[in-house]
Write a protein that holds these residues in place. Structure first.
Motif, PDB file in Angstrom:
ATOM      1  N   UNK A 142      48.159  59.901 186.703  1.00 32.27           N
ATOM      2  CA  UNK A 142      49.069  60.983 187.087  1.00 32.27           C
ATOM      3  C   UNK A 142      50.350  60.874 186.264  1.00 32.27           C
ATOM      4  N   UNK A 143      50.772  59.668 186.039  1.00 31.77           N
ATOM      5  CA  UNK A 143      51.977  59.434 185.254  1.00 31.77           C
ATOM      6  C   UNK A 143      51.911  60.162 183.903  1.00 31.77           C
ATOM      7  N   UNK A 144      50.735  60.176 183.286  1.00 33.32           N
ATOM      8  CA  UNK A 144      50.564  60.854 181.996  1.00 33.32           C
ATOM      9  C   UNK A 144      50.934  62.337 182.052  1.00 33.32           C
ATOM     10  N   UNK A 145      50.809  62.920 183.230  1.00 30.74           N
ATOM     11  CA  UNK A 145      51.059  64.358 183.349  1.00 30.74           C
ATOM     12  C   UNK A 145      52.546  64.683 183.184  1.00 30.74           C
ATOM     13  N   UNK A 146      53.361  63.644 183.228  1.00 30.72           N
ATOM     14  CA  UNK A 146      54.802  63.853 183.079  1.00 30.72           C
ATOM     15  C   UNK A 146      55.276  63.457 181.683  1.00 30.72           C
ATOM     16  N   UNK A 147      54.335  63.409 180.727  1.00 32.68           N
ATOM     17  CA  UNK A 147      54.685  62.863 179.417  1.00 32.68           C
ATOM     18  C   UNK A 147      55.547  63.791 178.577  1.00 32.68           C
ATOM     19  N   UNK A 148      55.739  65.019 179.012  1.00 32.54           N
ATOM     20  CA  UNK A 148      56.646  65.896 178.255  1.00 32.54           C
ATOM     21  C   UNK A 148      58.107  65.704 178.681  1.00 32.54           C
ATOM     22  N   UNK A 149      58.292  64.991 179.777  1.00 29.56           N
ATOM     23  CA  UNK A 149      59.677  64.740 180.210  1.00 29.56           C
ATOM     24  C   UNK A 149      60.213  63.538 179.424  1.00 29.56           C
ATOM     25  N   UNK A 193      43.374  63.105 181.369  1.00 29.04           N
ATOM     26  CA  UNK A 193      44.534  62.208 181.420  1.00 29.04           C
ATOM     27  C   UNK A 193      44.111  60.898 182.073  1.00 29.04           C
ATOM     28  N   UNK A 200      61.748  70.424 177.034  1.00 31.71           N
ATOM     29  CA  UNK A 200      61.891  69.056 176.520  1.00 31.71           C
ATOM     30  C   UNK A 200      63.251  68.808 175.888  1.00 31.71           C
ATOM     31  N   UNK A 210      58.138  72.157 181.239  1.00 35.27           N
ATOM     32  CA  UNK A 210      59.399  71.426 181.288  1.00 35.27           C
ATOM     33  C   UNK A 210      60.082  71.543 179.934  1.00 35.27           C
ATOM     34  N   UNK A 222      47.582  71.007 186.954  1.00 36.90           N
ATOM     35  CA  UNK A 222      46.908  70.737 185.677  1.00 36.90           C
ATOM     36  C   UNK A 222      45.387  70.803 185.816  1.00 36.90           C
ATOM     37  N   UNK A 262      51.690  68.400 190.530  1.00 36.93           N
ATOM     38  CA  UNK A 262      51.404  68.461 189.100  1.00 36.93           C
ATOM     39  C   UNK A 262      49.928  68.205 188.826  1.00 36.93           C
ATOM     40  N   UNK A 263      49.358  67.248 189.537  1.00 40.06           N
ATOM     41  CA  UNK A 263      47.927  66.980 189.370  1.00 40.06           C
ATOM     42  C   UNK A 263      47.117  68.231 189.718  1.00 40.06           C
ATOM     43  N   UNK A 318      41.130  66.851 183.563  1.00 38.92           N
ATOM     44  CA  UNK A 318      42.354  67.141 182.795  1.00 38.92           C
ATOM     45  C   UNK A 318      42.319  66.401 181.456  1.00 38.92           C
ATOM     46  N   UNK A 366      43.089  73.550 183.830  1.00 41.09           N
ATOM     47  CA  UNK A 366      41.972  73.170 182.962  1.00 41.09           C
ATOM     48  C   UNK A 366      40.674  73.842 183.405  1.00 41.09           C
ATOM     49  N   UNK A 379      51.612  70.849 178.801  1.00 35.72           N
ATOM     50  CA  UNK A 379      51.277  70.381 180.135  1.00 35.72           C
ATOM     51  C   UNK A 379      51.699  71.448 181.139  1.00 35.72           C
TER      52      UNK A 379
END
Lengths: 454, 484, 454, 484
Positions: free
Chosen positions: C23-30, C20, D218, D216, D354, D350-351, C18, D358, D373
């Motif tokens: 996993x936390x990074x995957x929520x960076x649009x929130x 990243x 934003x 999501x 994504x 989510x993992x 990915x 990819x 994302x």
């Protein structure tokens, strides 16, 4: 007509094809004098609704007491998936996989089971199950007599620490073939097989030495020493083990210098419910060199016409349906459905899970032992490490204690060891698996304390 | 794909893991396991998916007509499973006091009674775990009987050549020599041969009646007389009890001991090869020797009778009380059948078999005993087809699989060449039998017109015909990659 | 991590693909300000063993009292095969059959269900289920308003003998669309819908008349007269029926001259357990001419590329995922698993079996009624034939009676009718299906007698 | 073969028949049925065999990877079924007194609490039977709120064009007009369009976040501000809650009401299309309007609160307390997950999404929103392939079936041409995703080299591609032969 699909019209048409006037005619080769009348002692049939009510009432009579009883059958948590899958019609209502191409589900599963059991025991090969642990030991004894080409003896050394019921069953099964089981006493301090006593048999000709682990008292045996002793004395060694314990304890394939020759035991702890004692399954593993002496079904991997991998019954030349009176055993069925459950159980638990089941059972038994021996009138009998059972001595008649706890408190207190080992006095064997909580243990202890000390 | 091939280090079915635990001060280090057993490391969903998909690769009664002769593959009522799985039944410890077992034990007591009545025997022990163990118990009782009377010269058991392989194997397990009795050309035991074979060395005879040849031995009373007169006892192999349930009782035929296959006649599940249950019933003179435990009644309570109650018992055959859960299923089945239901089993099993035999004969197949009534099963012989068309019974069997029918039993009994032993059971509908006949007719056509379609069958199953020779020669019974 | 198969190594490899770091990074649009912290009010997780113990304890708290309670949910015997097959993973864990070729099992079953229900109701067509009986009535009302082209009214005649909860649910669901439910009173002698009162509505414009059979009191309505009256007055007729009763009573398709337009009801009696009220399923059948106004999934038979028979979702143009705001209903799921059970149930029972269930339920209720009304202080309220429920008047507060019988005798005495029909005084409605034995009835009667008369 | 085609007059599953009965003096003749309903007349074994074999024709989670976008097809733990099926739970009458329901009701009470906490709402009612009924309840509460304040000019509900079809349909069920809001090119709601559409006629907006576009939104706080400022309320469609469980709560985003699909996020079985369960959670101002019954506590006892306890309720949506058995399964699942388990659901869903996105992009597929994302799902568009290779999203979907993968959702959301909406869920292993990617790459190759293999797919299923048009035009929804 429960389970009969025939309409009147069907019956007529079929009789007409057969050329018979009535169904009764089809029995005309049976001498009339032999025919029985109504089976008056058999009650009228019930429909499913009625029998459901009946069985629910019967089940309710039995209840579900809090269980500290082991002695060969153990309450473990069984994941819901195990029996939901095991009772799928395709497993439940299939027969022995004689038509391999139409039975790849059962066959692959059995191959996976053999692989799991062999690895859990540290052995080369496994069969696809026997009836139960006790009869598996009997079969192991017969197998050892056949397999030990160096010995002409039909004698087997059987420690007294082996489950006494297993010893009885083995006796009942092998005694008609002039095989003798010679008892090996135990050390009254440790509850382990007495190595000194064993040494007194050195130099004599025996087919095999049986080695229980843990032994009937729940005590850990000196398995390395016992295995080495058997090898030195040109005997085969037969391990009888608890399969859950083997996720934690050294497996028989690693005992002594070269491991044991044959392993057997009761498979019930691997996902099979207590269920009043059955159906369970016996397992058996051995060294590769003994595989043709092993009784019971064995599944092999092979290829099909197109070279694709597939599974089939193998080494059938050992079996009764081919070899008849010269078979390795008369055993014909295996306990396929229970093995199905066990294979799913072991897959769900995995190496870590099974080890944790063993660890938690051990820990809970230590908690239980510590809590109970703190009660006045209770003491531990043996001074040796134990797995998930423990023998206690009580200042009270054990039979009466068990009865009172069951009747008035819905607690199964344990096993009356004195019945088989009167020398131990008022001895009670308790067990706690991973299913027992600290609350359960406290409830048992408090109740026992009150009973003993008011 | 094997479950091991889906394994991945560090993966687990986490909802199934007990909690973590502290170190184990109380266990000696040298007793502990250091190697990791190669159990699969998979998720719960992987397990469910793997075994669900595996199950779909099986033929079974719930999915297919399964006319496997001598195996009585009839419908296994679902209620038997559901009710035997009630938590109080599955949760009951076998050594629990009888006060927490009156419900279960009352079922067993009643089952013993029903089995006595339907077999015409005087007493029953439920403890044998399967037919073969029942045979062992039966022969062991015969031996105990002779032994107690010091009649120790009796070292031989007679067994007809058509018998199940378990019969001679069980006799040997009890220390007997086995002598085979030939079958007469009509399928009954050869009486003259029997008379020649019998003598003071005869401990007894093991018989199946109806025999594995699918016919009822009409001279059974004569046989019983000959054996009894010689001082021997008669053992009844209950494999074919389905044929005569409620019609004629082994006890009335003169048998001294019988085992029943509850997984056949009483419709408990075959489970892919087990568990079975093989209760034994005996005449009065063998009653003292029955294997324990037996369910008895003391002071109004049901109890398990043990060695103390039955001092002459041949002993125990398994650690507890046999395959209790199987027995419970058989009890439920028997309660649903009831008195009339028992003989209906024989009625319709026999009707189906005779109908199927007649129609298959019309379709061009040869019966092994065309002059005899079929019982609940019958034998076709493909001797002619093997010779004329070079197709074998095995080819026909494999081709049937392609048409979604399980094959009949092949090459048993051994004395009938190229045989198919066919047992439709009472629970199959006429339409199913008709479809089977149509398919068998089609296969016979194929054998004539395009024999390759038989010789290379099956085509449509998860695997093609498997190499059994390779399976023996290159023995692979444990996943080898485990140790790599 | 329950139900998560990922190893640490998997996670690393996947993040690397990915691009990243965590996993936390995957929520960076929130938006960070929105992120929640620990969910402290949610307890720690339990493993399956622990939750099994918990749920068994909870279940034991509830017990299994002896049931004489109906009022819309009925205890019938459910053959064991029904749920053993229904919960097979292939039915249990499949979704809506959007990919028809991969869902022929579910689709064929639903087609068979539709065929069975249509025949049982004597109607042309059936859908594949709605949520439950009450919401099915609401959908039937909405459907009738759409389908009755002759009427401009948004008014529905709703007999007071219709299950009062169904009336509430219908009200809640249709009231935002300006649909009015007009009550039709009942005859206090018979408990049937009052035909004279109904006649007073003659000539007025209504969309439809609802006709319950049996009605809430368990009473058999004059369905022919009611259906005919509706037809004469240019209304559609909507039957609300008990499906088991329809094996015994004249089906709605045969009522009056031409049968009713729409049938709906609660499917629970067809093999679905009581289970605290759900999941159940609502059913709906109608005349062919109304099929395009019917809400819910409908399965059709068609052919594939090779001309082979197959099954698929059809008439989807009515549904919300295509038609959005113009759909016949917002309903999206159906109650597929319950319909699976019902289809297996109806197949096992067959026409004779279902009729016998109805007959035995009726007979047992007659026995119960006769036995109870013989008790001093008990009398029957309505003088009309009833199916398997019956309203009684008691010389005692009904709420208290129900409570005492439940608390002290583990008997569910029945339904407190007075709660919805205060004019009936101390009214208790009792029910006995085929599962009640004469012993059960005697036990209830004796207990009631003692309670009332000491 | 249909079950009706196995029917045979006079046959029955006899063990299921209640006893025969005397005549019915008490029922009037003209009320009785005279015609025999055409239910099948078959044996119990025929029923078991028929439906067992039918089941094998289904793809399901227990047998297949099932990446159906927006449906959250994750593993349904077997324990949830086993435990919810305990006899005391299945046997409990819905109108039974609460004293015989403390066990069940305590589970429901705790479930309400967990759902409140995980959504950040103030109160929860479990009664809606499915997501769509939850939507109805939510919008009805919005209406009740405005009505009580006499704010009756609010006649419109705003719905993004990407919304589930149930959203506008539910709004209409509540008497509202629906106005669509377009999506901006990055997948978020077009804020300018929203500002234009909103006004005093706006009752509220129905939003899914993450949206059905797999991203999501934003600007959710800004949207909430705009709607609230205009006097409208915000409805949260919980279809995609799996993506954010334990990460961000709808209550904290500013939503006033939410429904949850327990059959998605809380892993209750989809059952071939239901049952679902669609509990609603509300902010403080909507609490009085919640549908009844609600589980409450009175004097230490759990009770069902009804219209008397909640006089402003929008009422009842089903006869009893919703899909209780589904709720019980969700409760068991939630108890097994626990606090940490909740956010792990979002983590790994989510993992997986994504990662899969990819890898599929690397394999040559186009993402609808390549710059965004993925959440727990994502969209591929086959616009290019449709144009260049003349293969459609449907062709790819059907071809996947041949390779033993269930297809993703096709042609939804409607605004993305030739789209596949893919949701792998957290319970699938990496290897499965890798196999799926390999297969998708293979299909893309086939699309280039041998497009027929897609266009005529599937080949290996029980049926080939079905004629949906014929199904509508020659409507056959009831077995016609029934009436012949």
């Amino acid at each position: 007509m429960p389970f009969i699909p025939h309409s009147e019209q069907d019956i007529e048409q079929m009789l007409s094809v057969i050329g018979a006037d009535s169904i009764e005619d089809l029995f005309d080769e049976i001498p009339a004098s032999l025919r029985c009348g109504d089976l008056e002692k058999i009650p009228q049939g019930m429909n499913e609704m009625e029998v459901t009510r009946l069985l629910r009432d019967r089940a309710a009579q039995d209840g579900l007491p809090l269980c500290f009883l082991g002695a060969g059958a153990y309450e473990h948590h069984i994941p819901a998936a195990v029996w939901e899958i095991t009772t799928r019609g395709e497993f439940y209502s299939a027969y022995t996989p004689y038509q391999a191409e139409a039975s790849q589900g059962t066959l692959q599963l059995l191959y996976e089971f053999q692989s799991m059991m062999a690895s859990l025991m540290g052995m080369d090969v496994s069969n696809a199950s026997l009836y139960d642990g006790a009869s598996a030991l009997a079969e192991a004894v017969l197998m050892a007599v056949r397999a030990n080409k160096k010995s002409k003896s039909r004698k087997i050394l059987m420690p007294v620490t082996t489950n006494p019921v297993y010893r009885s069953v083995t006796e009942a099964i092998v005694n008609n073939q002039d095989i003798e089981l010679v008892a090996v006493p135990y050390d009254s301090e440790t509850g382990q097989t007495d190595l000194n006593a064993l040494d007194s048999f050195s130099g004599e000709d025996f087919s095999a030495l049986v080695i229980p682990q843990p032994n009937f008292f729940g005590v850990i045996e000196n398995v390395d020493a016992l295995t080495a002793w058997a090898a030195e004395n040109k005997m085969l060694s037969i391990a009888v083990v608890n399969p859950v314990a083997m996720a934690l304890l050294k497996p028989p394939g690693e005992w002594g210098q070269t491991g044991v020759d044959i392993v057997c035991g009761e498979g019930q702890p691997l996902g099979v419910p207590l269920a009043s004692g059955g159906p369970y399954f016996g397992f058996m593993c051995c060294k590769q060199k003994h595989v043709r002496q092993m009784p019971g079904r064995i599944i092999g991997r092979t290829t099909d016409l197109d070279g694709k991998e597939g599974f089939t019954l193998t080494l059938q030349a050992r079996e009764q349906h081919i070899r008849r009176s010269k078979a390795t055993s008369n055993i014909c069925t295996n306990q396929g459905l229970l093995v199905t459950a066990a294979t799913i159980y072991m897959s769900l638990l995995g190496p870590e899970g099974l080890k944790k089941v063993a660890l938690n059972s051990h820990k809970n038994t230590q908690l239980l032992r510590n809590r109970l021996q703190a009660i006045k009138g209770v003491k531990t009998v043996f001074n040796a490490p134990n797995f998930h059972e423990c023998v206690l001595q009580l200042d009270m008649d054990v039979k009466q204690l068990i009865d009172t706890l069951a009747r008035e408190h819905h607690i199964l207190a344990g096993f009356e060891v004195s019945a088989h080992y009167p020398e131990l006095g008022n001895a009670l064997m308790v067990c706690a698996t991973e299913t027992r909580t600290e609350n359960d243990i406290e409830q048992f202890a408090t109740t026992l304390d009150t009973l003993l000390n008011g | 794909m094997l479950i091991f091939e889906q394994s991945h280090s560090g993966r687990a079915s986490n909802a199934q893991l007990p909690q973590d635990n502290e170190a184990l001060a109380s266990l000696p280090a040298d007793a502990l396991r250091t190697s990791k057993p190669n159990l699969p490391e998979v998720s719960e969903m992987q397990v469910v998916r793997h075994f669900t998909r595996l199950s779909q690769k099986n033929f079974s009664i719930d999915t297919h007509f399964y006319p496997l002769g001598s195996c009585t593959m009839k419908y296994n009522p679902r209620a038997c499973n559901t009710l035997a799985s009630l938590p109080e039944f599955t949760g009951r410890h076998p050594l629990g006091p009888s006060l927490h077992g009156q419900g279960f034990l009352s079922c067993m007591y009643e089952l013993q009674g029903m089995l006595k009545e339907v077999t015409g025997m005087q007493a029953v022990s439920l403890s044998p775990a399967a037919g073969a163990q029942g045979e062992f118990a039966g022969v062991a009782m015969i031996k105990a009987y002779h032994d107690e009377r010091n009649d120790t010269a009796r070292c031989e058991i007679l067994v007809p050549d058509a018998a199940h392989g378990t019969n001679p194997a069980s006799a040997v397990m009890c220390g007997y020599k086995v002598r085979e009795i030939p079958t007469g050309k009509n399928g009954d035991v050869d009486i003259e041969a029997l008379k020649e074979a019998i003598g003071p060395q005869t401990a007894g005879i093991m018989l199946t009646n109806p025999s594995t040849l699918g016919v009822f031995d009409r001279k059974i009373k004569e046989i019983a007389g000959i054996v009894h007169d010689a001082g021997g006892l008669l053992y009844y192999d209950g494999a074919n009890l389905n044929a005569i349930l409620g019609k004629v009782r082994p006890g009335d035929m003169g048998f001294d001991v019988i085992h029943m296959n509850l997984h056949k006649t009483f419709s408990t599940p075959h489970g892919g090869g087990g568990p079975g249950a093989g209760p034994v019933g005996v005449s009065k003179r063998l009653k003292p020797y029955l294997p324990v435990p037996i369910v008895g009644k003391k002071e109004g309570q049901y109890v398990l009778l043990d060695e103390q109650d039955c001092p002459k018992t041949i002993g125990r055959l398994s650690a507890f009380a046999g395959n209790a859960g199987v027995l419970l299923r058989a009890y439920i089945y028997a309660k649903m059948l009831g008195r009339e239901g028992m003989s209906r089993v024989a009625d319709f099993a026999t009707l189906n078999a005779n109908y199927l035999l007649k129609r298959l004969m019309s379709a061009g197949y040869d019966a092994a005993y065309p002059e005899r009534r079929a019982t609940h099963e019958f034998i076709l012989t493909l001797k002619k087809q093997a010779k004329e068309l070079d197709v074998t019974a095995m080819d026909v069997a494999k081709r049937l699989l392609d048409y979604d029918f399980h094959a009949p039993t092949t090459y048993f009994p051994l004395l009938i060449p190229e045989c198919l032993l066919i047992e439709p059971t009472e629970t199959e509908a006429k339409e199913t039998l008709d479809e089977f006949v149509d398919t068998m007719a089609k296969i016979l056509d194929e054998a004539k017109m395009q024999p390759e379609s038989l010789k290379n069958a099956p085509y449509s199953l998860p695997v093609r015909r498997l190499d059994d020779v390779k399976a023996v020669k290159q023995l692979d019974v444990v996943w080898q990659e485990l140790n790599q």
